[in-house]
Scaffold this motif. Structure first.
Motif, short mmCIF file in Angstrom:
data_model
loop_
_atom_site.label_atom_id
_atom_site.label_comp_id
_atom_site.label_asym_id
_atom_site.label_seq_id
_atom_site.Cartn_x
_atom_site.Cartn_y
_atom_site.Cartn_z
N PRO A 112 95.95 54.02 39.81
CA PRO A 112 96.40 54.29 38.44
C PRO A 112 97.18 55.62 38.34
CG PRO A 112 94.08 53.65 38.45
CD PRO A 112 94.50 53.83 39.88
N GLY A 113 98.14 55.66 37.42
CA GLY A 113 98.86 56.89 37.15
C GLY A 113 99.96 57.22 38.14
N ALA A 114 100.62 56.23 38.71
CA ALA A 114 101.74 56.40 39.65
C ALA A 114 101.32 57.05 40.97
CB ALA A 114 102.88 57.18 39.01
N TRP A 115 100.02 57.01 41.28
CA TRP A 115 99.52 57.53 42.56
C TRP A 115 99.47 56.41 43.58
CZ3 TRP A 115 98.62 62.55 43.69
CH2 TRP A 115 98.53 63.45 42.63
N ARG A 116 99.57 56.75 44.85
CA ARG A 116 99.44 55.81 45.97
C ARG A 116 98.57 56.45 47.03
NH1 ARG A 116 102.56 51.57 45.52
NH2 ARG A 116 102.33 50.87 47.67
N VAL A 117 97.78 55.63 47.72
CA VAL A 117 96.98 56.08 48.85
C VAL A 117 97.42 55.26 50.05
CG1 VAL A 117 95.05 54.50 48.36
CG2 VAL A 117 94.64 56.62 49.63
N GLY A 118 97.44 55.90 51.21
CA GLY A 118 97.91 55.18 52.38
C GLY A 118 97.20 55.59 53.65
N ALA A 119 97.34 54.73 54.65
CA ALA A 119 96.81 55.01 55.99
C ALA A 119 97.86 54.52 56.98
CB ALA A 119 95.49 54.29 56.21
N ARG A 177 102.29 60.85 44.69
CA ARG A 177 102.57 60.52 43.29
C ARG A 177 104.07 60.57 43.09
NH1 ARG A 177 103.66 61.47 38.20
NH2 ARG A 177 102.28 60.81 36.53
N SER A 178 104.60 59.52 42.48
CA SER A 178 106.03 59.43 42.20
C SER A 178 106.35 60.09 40.87
CB SER A 178 106.44 57.96 42.16
OG SER A 178 107.79 57.85 41.82
N PHE A 179 107.48 60.79 40.84
CA PHE A 179 107.99 61.40 39.61
C PHE A 179 109.38 60.84 39.32
CE2 PHE A 179 104.96 64.49 41.25
CZ PHE A 179 104.19 64.72 40.13
N PHE A 230 103.42 64.67 47.84
CA PHE A 230 102.53 64.02 48.80
C PHE A 230 101.57 65.03 49.43
CE2 PHE A 230 106.26 65.28 51.17
CZ PHE A 230 105.75 65.83 52.33
N LEU A 231 100.40 64.54 49.78
CA LEU A 231 99.40 65.27 50.55
C LEU A 231 99.04 64.40 51.74
CD1 LEU A 231 98.46 65.43 47.26
CD2 LEU A 231 97.08 67.19 48.28
N PHE A 232 98.79 65.02 52.90
CA PHE A 232 98.45 64.20 54.06
C PHE A 232 97.46 64.92 54.97
CE2 PHE A 232 101.78 66.87 55.75
CZ PHE A 232 101.41 67.09 57.06
N LEU A 233 96.77 64.13 55.74
CA LEU A 233 95.87 64.60 56.79
C LEU A 233 96.17 63.71 58.00
CD1 LEU A 233 93.57 66.53 57.51
CD2 LEU A 233 91.99 64.70 56.86
N ARG A 234 96.41 64.33 59.16
CA ARG A 234 96.79 63.58 60.35
C ARG A 234 95.98 64.06 61.55
NH1 ARG A 234 102.74 64.59 61.76
NH2 ARG A 234 101.94 66.22 63.10
N VAL A 235 95.60 63.10 62.41
CA VAL A 235 94.90 63.40 63.66
C VAL A 235 95.78 62.90 64.79
CG1 VAL A 235 92.85 62.94 65.05
CG2 VAL A 235 92.64 63.17 62.57
N ASP A 236 96.04 63.77 65.77
CA ASP A 236 96.80 63.41 66.97
C ASP A 236 95.85 63.47 68.16
OD1 ASP A 236 99.55 63.21 65.94
OD2 ASP A 236 99.30 65.32 65.49
N SER A 237 95.92 62.44 69.01
CA SER A 237 95.10 62.38 70.21
C SER A 237 95.99 62.23 71.44
CB SER A 237 94.13 61.20 70.13
OG SER A 237 93.51 61.00 71.39
N LEU A 238 95.66 62.97 72.50
CA LEU A 238 96.41 62.88 73.74
C LEU A 238 95.81 61.87 74.72
CD1 LEU A 238 97.28 66.62 74.40
CD2 LEU A 238 98.60 64.89 73.21
N ALA A 239 94.91 61.04 74.27
CA ALA A 239 94.30 60.03 75.14
C ALA A 239 95.39 59.14 75.74
CB ALA A 239 93.31 59.18 74.35
N GLY A 240 95.50 59.13 77.05
CA GLY A 240 96.48 58.31 77.74
C GLY A 240 97.89 58.87 77.73
N ALA A 241 98.08 60.09 77.25
CA ALA A 241 99.42 60.68 77.16
C ALA A 241 100.01 60.90 78.55
CB ALA A 241 99.37 62.00 76.40
N ALA A 242 101.32 60.73 78.66
CA ALA A 242 102.02 60.86 79.94
C ALA A 242 101.87 62.24 80.55
CB ALA A 242 103.51 60.54 79.74
#
Length: 176
Positions: free
Chosen positions: A69-76, A123-125, A132-144
Motif C-alpha cells: 500500500p502507498g506506492a511502496w514495493r518490496v523485493g528480493a 517508493r515511487s514518486f 530505495f533502501l536495500f540490504l545485500r549479502v555477497d558470498s565468495l563461495a566457489g569464486a574463481a
C-alpha cells in the motif's frame, strides 16, 4: 584495507551498460511482473582516472517484487556476479612488484566473483523518481579468485539508501 597496503588504490568505480529484463510472469498493476530475470552487462569505469575502463561485469539476477500500500514495493533478488580477467585482476590480482612475504604475487582469473542475495524496499514518486533502501549479502563461495591473498572474508553485507531518476525512456514501452 590492510591486505592492499602499499598497492594502488582502487578508485571510485561506476558501472554503465545495458540491462535485458525478461518477465517470467504476466505484469500486474503498475506494469511490472512479480517474477523476472534481469541480465545486465556493464563496463566498469574508474572516476578517479578519467573514466578509465577497468573491466566488464555480468550479473544476471532472479527478481521477485510485490506492491505494498502507498506506492511502496518490496523485493528480493538472487544471482551470480561474473567478471572478466581485467576486472578480476583489479580486485584480486597482486603484481609481483607489490608482493610481500605475507602477500604473494597472484594472477587473477575471469569467472565467478561472488553470489549475491538482496532485499529492497522502494517508493515511487512518479514515473521517473523513486526512493530505495536495500540490504545485500555477497558470498565468495566457489569464486574463481577465492584463493587470492587479498581475500580476507568469505562474505560481506552492504546496505544503503538512495534516489533513482530515469532521465530518458523510449516512447513505447517494451510490452507494446
Amino acid at each position: 584495507v590492510e591486505a592492499r597496503a602499499g598497492m594502488p588504490d582502487l578508485g571510485t568505480l561506476v558501472e554503465a551498460g545495458p540491462r535485458l529484463v525478461w518477465n517470467l510472469a504476466d505484469p500486474g498493476p503498475g506494469g511490472r511482473a512479480p517474477w523476472r530475470l534481469e541480465v545486465p552487462l556493464r563496463a566498469v569505469l574508474d572516476v578517479n582516472d578519467s573514466l578509465r575502463y577497468r573491466g566488464l561485469v555480468f550479473a544476471p539476477e532472479l527478481v521477485h517484487e510485490r506492491a505494498l500500500p502507498g506506492a511502496w514495493r518490496v523485493g528480493a533478488r538472487f544471482g551470480p556476479v561474473f567478471g572478466d580477467e581485467r576486472l578480476a585482476d583489479l580486485f584480486y590480482g597482486v603484481d609481483p612488484v607489490y608482493a610481500t612475504p605475507t602477500r604473494p604475487a597472484y594472477d587473477a582469473r575471469a569467472g565467478l566473483i561472488a553470489w549475491r542475495a538482496g532485499a529492497s524496499l522502494s517508493r515511487s514518486f512518479g514515473p521517473d523518481l523513486s526512493l530505495f533502501l536495500f540490504l545485500r549479502v555477497d558470498s565468495l563461495a566457489g569464486a574463481a579468485n577465492h584463493d587470492s591473498p587479498l581475500v580476507e572474508r568469505d562474505a560481506g553485507v552492504t546496505g544503503g539508501i538512495g534516489l533513482a531518476w530515469s532521465f530518458a525512456r523510449s516512447s513505447r514501452p517494451a510490452s507494446d
